[in-house]
Design a protein around this motif. Structure first.
Motif, PDB file in Angstrom:
ATOM      1  N   LEU A  73     -39.149   4.242  51.053  1.00 12.84           N
ATOM      2  CA  LEU A  73     -39.416   5.538  50.416  1.00 12.84           C
ATOM      3  C   LEU A  73     -38.237   6.489  50.606  1.00 12.84           C
ATOM      4  O   LEU A  73     -37.888   7.241  49.707  1.00 12.84           O
ATOM      5  N   TYR A  74     -37.609   6.439  51.776  1.00 10.17           N
ATOM      6  CA  TYR A  74     -36.434   7.288  52.000  1.00 10.17           C
ATOM      7  C   TYR A  74     -35.240   6.817  51.177  1.00 10.17           C
ATOM      8  O   TYR A  74     -34.373   7.610  50.819  1.00 10.17           O
ATOM      9  N   GLY A  75     -35.185   5.519  50.881  1.00 13.30           N
ATOM     10  CA  GLY A  75     -34.159   5.030  49.956  1.00 13.30           C
ATOM     11  C   GLY A  75     -34.319   5.691  48.593  1.00 13.30           C
ATOM     12  O   GLY A  75     -33.342   6.146  47.983  1.00 13.30           O
ATOM     13  N   LEU A  76     -35.571   5.802  48.132  1.00 14.46           N
ATOM     14  CA  LEU A  76     -35.863   6.488  46.876  1.00 14.46           C
ATOM     15  C   LEU A  76     -35.523   7.976  46.992  1.00 14.46           C
ATOM     16  O   LEU A  76     -34.993   8.581  46.062  1.00 14.46           O
ATOM     17  N   GLY A  77     -35.796   8.555  48.169  1.00 13.05           N
ATOM     18  CA  GLY A  77     -35.458   9.960  48.420  1.00 13.05           C
ATOM     19  C   GLY A  77     -33.960  10.212  48.353  1.00 13.05           C
ATOM     20  O   GLY A  77     -33.515  11.221  47.795  1.00 13.05           O
ATOM     21  N   LEU A  78     -33.168   9.286  48.905  1.00  9.28           N
ATOM     22  CA  LEU A  78     -31.701   9.410  48.853  1.00  9.28           C
ATOM     23  C   LEU A  78     -31.194   9.290  47.415  1.00  9.28           C
ATOM     24  O   LEU A  78     -30.237   9.953  47.030  1.00  9.28           O
ATOM     25  N   PHE A 114     -44.735  -9.995  53.715  1.00  5.07           N
ATOM     26  CA  PHE A 114     -43.882  -9.265  54.654  1.00  5.07           C
ATOM     27  C   PHE A 114     -42.409  -9.436  54.279  1.00  5.07           C
ATOM     28  O   PHE A 114     -41.640  -8.476  54.305  1.00  5.07           O
ATOM     29  N   PHE A 115     -42.032 -10.656  53.915  1.00  9.03           N
ATOM     30  CA  PHE A 115     -40.658 -10.920  53.470  1.00  9.03           C
ATOM     31  C   PHE A 115     -40.362 -10.124  52.198  1.00  9.03           C
ATOM     32  O   PHE A 115     -39.280  -9.564  52.031  1.00  9.03           O
ATOM     33  N   SER A 116     -41.344 -10.072  51.298  1.00 12.76           N
ATOM     34  CA  SER A 116     -41.206  -9.307  50.051  1.00 12.76           C
ATOM     35  C   SER A 116     -40.995  -7.823  50.351  1.00 12.76           C
ATOM     36  O   SER A 116     -40.196  -7.156  49.699  1.00 12.76           O
ATOM     37  N   LEU A 117     -41.715  -7.306  51.355  1.00 11.12           N
ATOM     38  CA  LEU A 117     -41.556  -5.902  51.761  1.00 11.12           C
ATOM     39  C   LEU A 117     -40.152  -5.647  52.304  1.00 11.12           C
ATOM     40  O   LEU A 117     -39.533  -4.627  51.982  1.00 11.12           O
ATOM     41  N   ILE A 118     -39.630  -6.571  53.102  1.00 13.32           N
ATOM     42  CA  ILE A 118     -38.278  -6.429  53.661  1.00 13.32           C
ATOM     43  C   ILE A 118     -37.247  -6.384  52.532  1.00 13.32           C
ATOM     44  O   ILE A 118     -36.348  -5.538  52.528  1.00 13.32           O
ATOM     45  N   VAL A 119     -37.386  -7.282  51.550  1.00  9.41           N
ATOM     46  CA  VAL A 119     -36.462  -7.320  50.406  1.00  9.41           C
ATOM     47  C   VAL A 119     -36.564  -6.019  49.606  1.00  9.41           C
ATOM     48  O   VAL A 119     -35.548  -5.421  49.229  1.00  9.41           O
ATOM     49  N   ASN A 120     -37.798  -5.567  49.365  1.00  7.77           N
ATOM     50  CA  ASN A 120     -38.039  -4.341  48.604  1.00  7.77           C
ATOM     51  C   ASN A 120     -37.416  -3.135  49.300  1.00  7.77           C
ATOM     52  O   ASN A 120     -36.702  -2.344  48.683  1.00  7.77           O
ATOM     53  N   THR A 121     -37.682  -3.004  50.601  1.00 10.74           N
ATOM     54  CA  THR A 121     -37.155  -1.880  51.381  1.00 10.74           C
ATOM     55  C   THR A 121     -35.633  -1.893  51.412  1.00 10.74           C
ATOM     56  O   THR A 121     -34.987  -0.865  51.202  1.00 10.74           O
ATOM     57  N   THR A 122     -35.053  -3.064  51.666  1.00 11.00           N
ATOM     58  CA  THR A 122     -33.596  -3.200  51.718  1.00 11.00           C
ATOM     59  C   THR A 122     -32.978  -2.808  50.374  1.00 11.00           C
ATOM     60  O   THR A 122     -31.959  -2.105  50.330  1.00 11.00           O
ATOM     61  N   LEU A 133     -33.288   1.017  49.901  1.00 10.77           N
ATOM     62  CA  LEU A 133     -32.402   1.711  50.836  1.00 10.77           C
ATOM     63  C   LEU A 133     -30.941   1.561  50.408  1.00 10.77           C
ATOM     64  O   LEU A 133     -30.179   2.533  50.395  1.00 10.77           O
ATOM     65  N   PHE A 134     -30.563   0.345  50.042  1.00 14.72           N
ATOM     66  CA  PHE A 134     -29.192   0.080  49.602  1.00 14.72           C
ATOM     67  C   PHE A 134     -28.875   0.882  48.341  1.00 14.72           C
ATOM     68  O   PHE A 134     -27.827   1.523  48.246  1.00 14.72           O
ATOM     69  N   LEU A 135     -29.792   0.852  47.371  1.00 19.68           N
ATOM     70  CA  LEU A 135     -29.597   1.593  46.127  1.00 19.68           C
ATOM     71  C   LEU A 135     -29.500   3.094  46.396  1.00 19.68           C
ATOM     72  O   LEU A 135     -28.631   3.778  45.859  1.00 19.68           O
ATOM     73  N   GLY A 136     -30.383   3.604  47.268  1.00 22.62           N
ATOM     74  CA  GLY A 136     -30.381   5.033  47.595  1.00 22.62           C
ATOM     75  C   GLY A 136     -29.078   5.479  48.228  1.00 22.62           C
ATOM     76  O   GLY A 136     -28.498   6.499  47.836  1.00 22.62           O
ATOM     77  N   VAL A 137     -28.603   4.718  49.213  1.00 24.79           N
ATOM     78  CA  VAL A 137     -27.346   5.051  49.894  1.00 24.79           C
ATOM     79  C   VAL A 137     -26.182   4.975  48.919  1.00 24.79           C
ATOM     80  O   VAL A 137     -25.312   5.859  48.884  1.00 24.79           O
ATOM     81  N   LEU A 138     -26.153   3.919  48.098  1.00 24.91           N
ATOM     82  CA  LEU A 138     -25.075   3.718  47.124  1.00 24.91           C
ATOM     83  C   LEU A 138     -25.012   4.871  46.115  1.00 24.91           C
ATOM     84  O   LEU A 138     -23.937   5.429  45.867  1.00 24.91           O
ATOM     85  N   VAL A 139     -26.169   5.232  45.574  1.00 27.61           N
ATOM     86  CA  VAL A 139     -26.230   6.316  44.578  1.00 27.61           C
ATOM     87  C   VAL A 139     -25.830   7.638  45.213  1.00 27.61           C
ATOM     88  O   VAL A 139     -25.064   8.415  44.633  1.00 27.61           O
TER      89      VAL A 139
END
Length: 199
Positions: free
Chosen positions: A88-93, A165-173, A176-182
């Motif tokens: 969610l913070y990735g989306l916030g970023l 759980f693995f799907s959640l890790i991929v989704n979060t990563t 987060l990666f997209l948020g930081v990059l943008v």
């Protein structure tokens, strides 16, 4: 609902904070430090997490008192919640980065936050949606986290949910990666254009 309560803050806080800094004219001074603005955003995010956590504990306590609820939350919910929150913070970023250029994104973040309430299973089960909405829902940052938390609370653990759980890790990563990059891209662009101080 409590997870969505956290989502409200995670998705919109950074964008609102930047807009406020722009409005009162201090963002340019904050940006004069040798570090990227993202370090400032991370510090704000951690502080807001604990403030929101305190509010959530008070709300949960009042609900338990008024409605005599007996909610038992297993420890296995904690890592799932934190992973969901990071996504969610990735989306916030992502929205905070857009705010550096487009300035007023309040209505967009508000619509996004209410979409998270409706389309992630927070109040309506995902399996009652039409097929296309179920597919869209699967890519949102809260959906898999909520499903895992519900399973942990009502079924007593995360056994058998390794794929989710693995799907959640991929989704979060990914978020987060997209948020930081943008955010970094638009910060660099705003510095180049000299618009960090303009509102």
């Amino acid at each position: 609902f409590l997870v969505w309560f956290f989502a409200l803050d995670a998705v919109g806080h950074l964008s609102s904070a930047l807009r406020e800094d722009l409005h009162i004219g201090i963002l340019e001074q904050i940006a004069l430090t040798p570090y990227s603005l993202i370090y400032n955003m991370i510090g704000r995010s951690v502080a807001r997490f604990f403030i929101t956590l305190l509010n959530a504990i008070i709300i949960l306590f009042i609900f338990n008192l008024l409605f005599e609820l007996n909610i038992s939350v297993p420890f296995s919910v904690l890592p799932v919640f934190l992973l969901t929150y990071l996504g969610l913070y990735g989306l916030g970023l992502f929205f905070a980065g857009l705010t550096l250029i487009f300035k007023r994104l309040g209505p967009v973040t508000t619509i996004t936050r209410f979409m998270l309430l409706i389309f992630t299973g927070a109040i309506i089960p995902v399996n009652v949606f039409p097929g296309i909405f179920q597919k869209i829902s699967a890519f949102l940052p809260m959906t898999s986290g909520l499903q895992l938390m519900k399973n942990a609370i009502f079924n007593g653990g995360l056994q058998g949910d390794i794929t989710s759980f693995f799907s959640l890790i991929v989704n979060t990563t990914s978020y987060l990666f997209l948020g930081v990059l943008v955010f970094l891209f638009f910060e660099k662009r705003a510095r180049k254009l000299g618009t960090l101080g303009s509102y």
